[in-house]
Scaffold this motif. Sequence first.
Motif, mmCIF file in Angstrom:
data_model
loop_
_atom_site.group_PDB
_atom_site.id
_atom_site.type_symbol
_atom_site.label_atom_id
_atom_site.label_comp_id
_atom_site.label_asym_id
_atom_site.label_seq_id
_atom_site.Cartn_x
_atom_site.Cartn_y
_atom_site.Cartn_z
ATOM 1 N N GLU A 87 -2.941 -5.251 -8.625
ATOM 2 C CA GLU A 87 -2.814 -4.188 -7.626
ATOM 3 C C GLU A 87 -1.451 -4.287 -6.916
ATOM 4 O O GLU A 87 -1.070 -5.364 -6.463
ATOM 5 C CB GLU A 87 -3.949 -4.320 -6.601
ATOM 6 C CG GLU A 87 -4.127 -3.131 -5.700
ATOM 7 C CD GLU A 87 -4.724 -1.904 -6.372
ATOM 8 O OE1 GLU A 87 -4.646 -0.826 -5.769
ATOM 9 O OE2 GLU A 87 -5.275 -2.011 -7.495
ATOM 10 N N PRO A 88 -0.703 -3.177 -6.843
ATOM 11 C CA PRO A 88 0.591 -3.198 -6.156
ATOM 12 C C PRO A 88 0.457 -3.603 -4.687
ATOM 13 O O PRO A 88 -0.506 -3.234 -4.014
ATOM 14 C CB PRO A 88 1.086 -1.752 -6.270
ATOM 15 C CG PRO A 88 0.381 -1.211 -7.471
ATOM 16 C CD PRO A 88 -0.970 -1.872 -7.459
ATOM 17 N N VAL A 89 1.431 -4.367 -4.220
ATOM 18 C CA VAL A 89 1.464 -4.837 -2.835
ATOM 19 C C VAL A 89 2.779 -4.373 -2.230
ATOM 20 O O VAL A 89 3.824 -4.465 -2.866
ATOM 21 C CB VAL A 89 1.376 -6.382 -2.777
ATOM 22 C CG1 VAL A 89 1.536 -6.893 -1.359
ATOM 23 C CG2 VAL A 89 0.064 -6.853 -3.380
ATOM 24 N N GLY A 90 2.732 -3.890 -1.006
ATOM 25 C CA GLY A 90 3.946 -3.465 -0.318
ATOM 26 C C GLY A 90 4.535 -4.580 0.518
ATOM 27 O O GLY A 90 3.877 -5.576 0.815
ATOM 28 N N LYS A 91 5.778 -4.406 0.894
ATOM 29 C CA LYS A 91 6.462 -5.382 1.752
ATOM 30 C C LYS A 91 5.883 -5.268 3.156
ATOM 31 O O LYS A 91 5.921 -4.212 3.776
ATOM 32 C CB LYS A 91 7.966 -5.088 1.767
ATOM 33 C CG LYS A 91 8.786 -5.985 2.652
ATOM 34 C CD LYS A 91 9.281 -7.167 1.895
ATOM 35 C CE LYS A 91 10.249 -7.977 2.727
ATOM 36 N NZ LYS A 91 10.897 -8.996 1.931
ATOM 37 N N ALA A 92 5.342 -6.368 3.667
ATOM 38 C CA ALA A 92 4.798 -6.387 5.024
ATOM 39 C C ALA A 92 5.919 -6.699 6.012
ATOM 40 O O ALA A 92 6.888 -7.380 5.672
ATOM 41 C CB ALA A 92 3.695 -7.435 5.126
ATOM 42 N N ARG A 93 5.801 -6.201 7.203
ATOM 43 C CA ARG A 93 6.801 -6.463 8.235
ATOM 44 C C ARG A 93 6.769 -7.935 8.631
ATOM 45 O O ARG A 93 5.730 -8.577 8.622
ATOM 46 C CB ARG A 93 6.504 -5.631 9.474
ATOM 47 C CG ARG A 93 6.582 -4.138 9.214
ATOM 48 C CD ARG A 93 6.812 -3.396 10.520
ATOM 49 N NE ARG A 93 6.623 -1.975 10.448
ATOM 50 C CZ ARG A 93 7.336 -1.132 9.729
ATOM 51 N NH1 ARG A 93 8.297 -1.589 8.968
ATOM 52 N NH2 ARG A 93 7.103 0.153 9.744
ATOM 53 N N GLN B 32 9.325 -12.256 -9.245
ATOM 54 C CA GLN B 32 10.411 -13.085 -9.783
ATOM 55 C C GLN B 32 9.982 -13.806 -11.060
ATOM 56 O O GLN B 32 10.724 -13.846 -12.049
ATOM 57 C CB GLN B 32 10.851 -14.121 -8.749
ATOM 58 C CG GLN B 32 11.590 -13.555 -7.588
ATOM 59 C CD GLN B 32 11.886 -14.617 -6.530
ATOM 60 O OE1 GLN B 32 11.556 -15.789 -6.687
ATOM 61 N NE2 GLN B 32 12.504 -14.189 -5.439
ATOM 62 N N THR B 33 8.784 -14.357 -11.048
ATOM 63 C CA THR B 33 8.277 -15.087 -12.211
ATOM 64 C C THR B 33 8.167 -14.170 -13.423
ATOM 65 O O THR B 33 8.594 -14.530 -14.527
ATOM 66 C CB THR B 33 6.901 -15.716 -11.893
ATOM 67 O OG1 THR B 33 7.064 -16.621 -10.798
ATOM 68 C CG2 THR B 33 6.325 -16.443 -13.089
ATOM 69 N N GLU B 34 7.601 -12.991 -13.223
ATOM 70 C CA GLU B 34 7.442 -12.048 -14.336
ATOM 71 C C GLU B 34 8.794 -11.540 -14.827
ATOM 72 O O GLU B 34 8.992 -11.355 -16.026
ATOM 73 C CB GLU B 34 6.526 -10.884 -13.945
ATOM 74 C CG GLU B 34 5.078 -11.292 -13.820
ATOM 75 C CD GLU B 34 4.522 -11.888 -15.109
ATOM 76 O OE1 GLU B 34 4.783 -11.355 -16.211
ATOM 77 O OE2 GLU B 34 3.815 -12.906 -15.021
ATOM 78 N N VAL C 166 9.628 -4.393 -1.625
ATOM 79 C CA VAL C 166 9.174 -5.714 -2.071
ATOM 80 C C VAL C 166 9.790 -6.061 -3.432
ATOM 81 O O VAL C 166 10.186 -7.203 -3.673
ATOM 82 C CB VAL C 166 7.625 -5.843 -2.081
ATOM 83 C CG1 VAL C 166 6.989 -5.128 -3.245
ATOM 84 C CG2 VAL C 166 7.203 -7.296 -2.055
ATOM 85 N N VAL C 167 9.915 -5.065 -4.304
ATOM 86 C CA VAL C 167 10.512 -5.307 -5.623
ATOM 87 C C VAL C 167 12.004 -5.600 -5.485
ATOM 88 O O VAL C 167 12.506 -6.581 -6.027
ATOM 89 C CB VAL C 167 10.278 -4.109 -6.570
ATOM 90 C CG1 VAL C 167 11.041 -4.292 -7.874
ATOM 91 C CG2 VAL C 167 8.791 -3.924 -6.848
ATOM 92 N N SER C 168 12.720 -4.757 -4.749
ATOM 93 C CA SER C 168 14.173 -4.945 -4.638
ATOM 94 C C SER C 168 14.509 -6.260 -3.934
ATOM 95 O O SER C 168 15.440 -6.956 -4.335
ATOM 96 C CB SER C 168 14.835 -3.759 -3.932
ATOM 97 O OG SER C 168 14.424 -3.654 -2.589
#
Length: 136
Positions: A10-16, A38-40, A97-99
Amino acid sequence: MTISFTVLGEPVGKARQRVTRFGTYTPQVTVMYENLIQTEYRRQCRDHRFDDKQPLRMEVRAEYQIPASASKVRKAAMAKGEIRPVKKPDWDNVGKVVSDALNKVAYRDDTQIVECLVTKFYSDRPKITVKIGPAV
Protein backbone atom coordinates in the motif's frame (compact mmCIF):
# COMPACT_ATOMS: atom_id res chain seq x y z
CA MET A 1 18.14 6.46 -20.19
CA THR A 2 14.89 5.94 -18.30
CA ILE A 3 14.74 3.54 -15.38
CA SER A 4 11.72 2.12 -13.59
CA PHE A 5 11.08 0.07 -10.49
CA THR A 6 8.17 -1.13 -8.37
CA VAL A 7 7.60 -1.15 -4.62
CA LEU A 8 4.93 -3.64 -3.56
CA GLY A 9 2.46 -2.76 -0.81
CA GLU A 10 0.00 0.00 0.00
CA PRO A 11 1.41 3.44 -0.95
CA VAL A 12 2.51 5.61 1.97
CA GLY A 13 2.80 9.39 1.89
CA LYS A 14 5.48 11.55 3.45
CA ALA A 15 4.38 12.44 6.99
CA ARG A 16 5.21 15.84 8.44
CA GLN A 17 8.09 16.09 10.85
CA ARG A 18 7.02 16.01 14.49
CA VAL A 19 8.21 18.58 16.99
CA THR A 20 8.84 17.76 20.64
CA ARG A 21 10.58 19.65 23.38
CA PHE A 22 13.67 17.59 22.53
CA GLY A 23 13.72 18.58 18.84
CA THR A 24 12.20 17.33 15.60
CA TYR A 25 11.95 13.83 14.19
CA THR A 26 10.55 12.04 11.15
CA PRO A 27 7.78 9.54 11.97
CA GLN A 28 8.95 5.90 11.89
CA VAL A 29 6.42 4.92 9.18
CA THR A 30 7.98 7.44 6.80
CA VAL A 31 11.54 6.35 7.62
CA MET A 32 10.67 2.68 7.04
CA TYR A 33 8.89 3.40 3.73
CA GLU A 34 11.80 5.53 2.46
CA ASN A 35 14.17 2.66 3.35
CA LEU A 36 11.94 0.22 1.44
CA ILE A 37 11.97 2.50 -1.62
CA GLN A 38 15.78 2.74 -1.48
CA THR A 39 16.14 -1.02 -1.09
CA GLU A 40 13.87 -1.77 -4.05
CA TYR A 41 15.59 0.85 -6.19
CA ARG A 42 19.02 -0.66 -5.48
CA ARG A 43 17.75 -4.20 -6.04
CA GLN A 44 15.93 -3.49 -9.31
CA CYS A 45 18.07 -0.71 -10.81
CA ARG A 46 21.51 -1.90 -9.72
CA ASP A 47 22.58 1.39 -8.13
CA HIS A 48 22.13 3.41 -11.35
CA ARG A 49 22.80 7.06 -10.58
CA PHE A 50 21.94 10.01 -12.81
CA ASP A 51 24.47 12.73 -13.56
CA ASP A 52 24.57 15.41 -10.84
CA LYS A 53 23.56 18.24 -13.17
CA GLN A 54 20.97 16.40 -15.26
CA PRO A 55 17.38 17.71 -15.03
CA LEU A 56 15.02 14.78 -14.40
CA ARG A 57 11.41 13.79 -14.98
CA MET A 58 9.69 11.46 -12.50
CA GLU A 59 6.44 9.53 -12.83
CA VAL A 60 4.89 7.83 -9.81
CA ARG A 61 1.87 5.56 -10.21
CA ALA A 62 0.31 4.76 -6.83
CA GLU A 63 -2.08 1.79 -6.80
CA TYR A 64 -4.27 1.36 -3.72
CA GLN A 65 -6.04 -1.80 -2.57
CA ILE A 66 -9.62 -2.10 -3.81
CA PRO A 67 -11.80 -1.95 -0.67
CA ALA A 68 -13.36 -5.28 0.29
CA SER A 69 -16.55 -3.44 1.22
CA ALA A 70 -17.13 -2.21 -2.36
CA SER A 71 -19.87 -3.81 -4.45
CA LYS A 72 -18.93 -6.06 -7.38
CA VAL A 73 -19.89 -3.31 -9.82
CA ARG A 74 -17.75 -0.72 -8.00
CA LYS A 75 -14.84 -3.17 -7.69
CA ALA A 76 -14.93 -3.80 -11.44
CA ALA A 77 -15.02 -0.05 -12.15
CA MET A 78 -12.11 0.51 -9.75
CA ALA A 79 -10.07 -2.24 -11.42
CA LYS A 80 -10.67 -0.63 -14.85
CA GLY A 81 -9.61 2.80 -13.60
CA GLU A 82 -13.10 4.24 -14.00
CA ILE A 83 -13.24 5.04 -10.26
CA ARG A 84 -10.06 6.56 -8.85
CA PRO A 85 -9.02 6.89 -5.20
CA VAL A 86 -9.95 10.22 -3.65
CA LYS A 87 -8.34 9.43 -0.32
CA LYS A 88 -5.20 9.92 1.73
CA PRO A 89 -2.32 10.04 1.26
CA ASP A 90 -2.37 13.12 -0.96
CA TRP A 91 -0.65 12.81 -4.33
CA ASP A 92 2.03 15.33 -3.37
CA ASN A 93 2.99 13.41 -0.23
CA VAL A 94 3.40 10.21 -2.27
CA GLY A 95 5.67 12.02 -4.73
CA LYS A 96 7.60 13.64 -1.89
CA VAL A 97 8.34 10.36 -0.08
CA VAL A 98 9.68 8.84 -3.32
CA SER A 99 11.79 11.84 -4.33
CA ASP A 100 13.25 12.24 -0.82
CA ALA A 101 14.02 8.52 -0.52
CA LEU A 102 16.08 8.59 -3.71
CA ASN A 103 18.27 11.56 -2.67
CA LYS A 104 21.94 10.55 -2.91
CA VAL A 105 20.83 7.15 -4.26
CA ALA A 106 19.42 7.73 -7.76
CA TYR A 107 20.50 11.37 -8.02
CA ARG A 108 22.43 13.97 -6.04
CA ASP A 109 19.34 15.83 -4.81
CA ASP A 110 15.63 15.96 -5.63
CA THR A 111 16.13 19.56 -6.83
CA GLN A 112 17.13 17.85 -10.11
CA ILE A 113 13.50 16.82 -10.61
CA VAL A 114 11.99 19.48 -12.85
CA GLU A 115 8.88 17.52 -13.87
CA CYS A 116 6.79 15.10 -11.83
CA LEU A 117 3.56 13.25 -12.54
CA VAL A 118 1.82 11.37 -9.70
CA THR A 119 -1.29 9.33 -10.48
CA LYS A 120 -3.54 7.34 -8.16
CA PHE A 121 -5.46 4.18 -9.12
CA TYR A 122 -7.04 1.14 -7.49
CA SER A 123 -5.66 -2.36 -7.95
CA ASP A 124 -5.87 -5.90 -6.59
CA ARG A 125 -2.10 -5.62 -5.97
CA PRO A 126 -1.27 -2.33 -4.23
CA LYS A 127 2.11 -0.85 -5.16
CA ILE A 128 3.93 2.16 -6.50
CA THR A 129 5.69 2.17 -9.85
CA VAL A 130 8.36 4.82 -10.38
CA LYS A 131 9.92 5.95 -13.67
CA ILE A 132 12.83 8.39 -13.75
CA GLY A 133 14.53 9.75 -16.82
CA PRO A 134 15.96 12.87 -18.38
CA ALA A 135 13.61 15.83 -18.68
CA VAL A 136 13.01 16.85 -22.28
